[in-house]
Scaffold this motif. Structure first.
Motif, PDB file in Angstrom:
ATOM      1  N   TYR A  37       0.858  -1.195   0.000  1.00 35.17           N
ATOM      2  CA  TYR A  37       0.000   0.000   0.000  1.00 35.17           C
ATOM      3  C   TYR A  37       0.878   1.223   0.000  1.00 35.17           C
ATOM      4  CZ  TYR A  37      -3.550  -3.245   1.631  1.00 35.17           C
ATOM      5  OH  TYR A  37      -4.409  -4.301   1.746  1.00 35.17           O
ATOM      6  N   GLU A  81       2.181   3.388   3.291  1.00 34.38           N
ATOM      7  CA  GLU A  81       1.242   3.678   4.381  1.00 34.38           C
ATOM      8  C   GLU A  81      -0.074   2.961   4.155  1.00 34.38           C
ATOM      9  OE1 GLU A  81       0.891   7.917   4.629  1.00 34.38           O
ATOM     10  OE2 GLU A  81       2.844   8.116   5.612  1.00 34.38           O
ATOM     11  N   ILE A  82      -0.790   2.771   5.246  1.00 28.79           N
ATOM     12  CA  ILE A  82      -2.086   2.113   5.179  1.00 28.79           C
ATOM     13  C   ILE A  82      -3.084   2.994   5.930  1.00 28.79           C
ATOM     14  CG2 ILE A  82      -1.562   0.724   7.237  1.00 28.79           C
ATOM     15  CD1 ILE A  82      -3.146  -1.568   5.983  1.00 28.79           C
ATOM     16  N   SER A  83      -4.301   3.047   5.428  1.00 28.99           N
ATOM     17  CA  SER A  83      -5.315   3.902   6.060  1.00 28.99           C
ATOM     18  C   SER A  83      -6.068   3.140   7.144  1.00 28.99           C
ATOM     19  CB  SER A  83      -6.318   4.353   5.003  1.00 28.99           C
ATOM     20  OG  SER A  83      -7.070   3.232   4.573  1.00 28.99           O
ATOM     21  N   ASP A 119      -8.381   0.561   5.547  1.00 26.52           N
ATOM     22  CA  ASP A 119      -7.669  -0.630   5.069  1.00 26.52           C
ATOM     23  C   ASP A 119      -7.235  -1.518   6.227  1.00 26.52           C
ATOM     24  OD1 ASP A 119      -7.926   0.113   2.431  1.00 26.52           O
ATOM     25  OD2 ASP A 119      -5.943   1.034   2.299  1.00 26.52           O
ATOM     26  N   LEU A 120      -6.727  -0.874   7.281  1.00 28.51           N
ATOM     27  CA  LEU A 120      -6.275  -1.647   8.441  1.00 28.51           C
ATOM     28  C   LEU A 120      -7.447  -2.371   9.082  1.00 28.51           C
ATOM     29  CD1 LEU A 120      -4.118  -2.561  10.425  1.00 28.51           C
ATOM     30  CD2 LEU A 120      -4.493  -0.463  11.715  1.00 28.51           C
ATOM     31  N   GLU A 173       1.464  -8.773   4.801  1.00 31.93           N
ATOM     32  CA  GLU A 173       0.893  -7.669   5.572  1.00 31.93           C
ATOM     33  C   GLU A 173       1.625  -7.463   6.891  1.00 31.93           C
ATOM     34  OE1 GLU A 173      -3.004  -9.078   3.363  1.00 31.93           O
ATOM     35  OE2 GLU A 173      -2.545  -9.796   5.360  1.00 31.93           O
ATOM     36  N   VAL A 177       2.370  -4.372   9.341  1.00 30.72           N
ATOM     37  CA  VAL A 177       1.984  -2.983   9.591  1.00 30.72           C
ATOM     38  C   VAL A 177       2.541  -2.518  10.924  1.00 30.72           C
ATOM     39  CG1 VAL A 177       0.033  -1.386   9.871  1.00 30.72           C
ATOM     40  CG2 VAL A 177      -0.153  -3.308   8.273  1.00 30.72           C
ATOM     41  N   ASN A 207       6.911  -5.703   2.128  1.00 34.83           N
ATOM     42  CA  ASN A 207       5.571  -5.111   2.211  1.00 34.83           C
ATOM     43  C   ASN A 207       5.305  -4.372   3.516  1.00 34.83           C
ATOM     44  OD1 ASN A 207       4.757  -6.288  -0.337  1.00 34.83           O
ATOM     45  ND2 ASN A 207       4.874  -8.230   0.743  1.00 34.83           N
ATOM     46  N   CYS A 234       4.522  -1.568   6.036  1.00 35.68           N
ATOM     47  CA  CYS A 234       3.912  -0.251   5.882  1.00 35.68           C
ATOM     48  C   CYS A 234       3.527   0.312   7.241  1.00 35.68           C
ATOM     49  CB  CYS A 234       2.726  -0.286   4.927  1.00 35.68           C
ATOM     50  SG  CYS A 234       1.361  -1.273   5.492  1.00 35.68           S
ATOM     51  N   TYR A 285       0.796   2.423   9.592  1.00 38.62           N
ATOM     52  CA  TYR A 285      -0.561   2.948   9.776  1.00 38.62           C
ATOM     53  C   TYR A 285      -0.365   4.366  10.291  1.00 38.62           C
ATOM     54  CZ  TYR A 285      -4.983   3.923  12.098  1.00 38.62           C
ATOM     55  OH  TYR A 285      -6.139   4.522  12.531  1.00 38.62           O
TER      56      TYR A 285
END
Length: 120
Positions: free
Chosen positions: A1, A9-11, A14-15, A78, A80, A103, A105, A107
């Motif tokens: 992402y 970054e992840i929103s 999405d999280l 994934e 995060v 991957n 990222c 949050y």
């Protein structure tokens, strides 16, 4: 992402979706112990930002015994990181990317945003 400025970054949305459905998600809270004690995102594991590099360099057995979860492979889909407001999460994400986690990222909203949306 990738976020707006190509930062990984992840929103929140999405999280939230990942937390609901993904078996592979590893959510790492990089805040201090004091912060985590006041509240955390369910399912997250705590690895303070200043120990992330060291944690990711551990042997899988050591990682598992210290954090209680299986150490993620470098190509884990994934991974995060989050902190309170985004900055330490970004630092941790950079460290993970440098360590070869493709991957990783951040949050970016952090626990602050999560709590605003969830804590009501």
């Amino acid at each position: 992402y990738l976020g707006n400025d190509n930062k990984p970054e992840i929103s929140y949305a999405d999280l939230k979706a990942l937390l609901g459905k993904s078996q592979n998600l590893l959510l790492i809270d990089v805040r201090t112990k004091e912060e985590v004690d006041k509240g955390r995102i369910p399912g997250s594991i705590h690895i303070p930002v200043n120990t992330v590099e060291e944690a990711l360099a551990m042997e899988p057995e050591e990682f598992k015994s210290k954090y209680g979860v299986t150490k993620p492979p470098l190509d884990t889909p994934e991974l995060v990181f989050h902190c309170q407001m985004g900055k330490r999460g970004a630092t941790a994400t950079s460290k993970a990317l440098e360590a070869g986690y493709l991957n990783a990222c951040n949050y970016a909203g952090g626990y602050k945003e999560w709590f605003e949306k969830e804590g009501k």
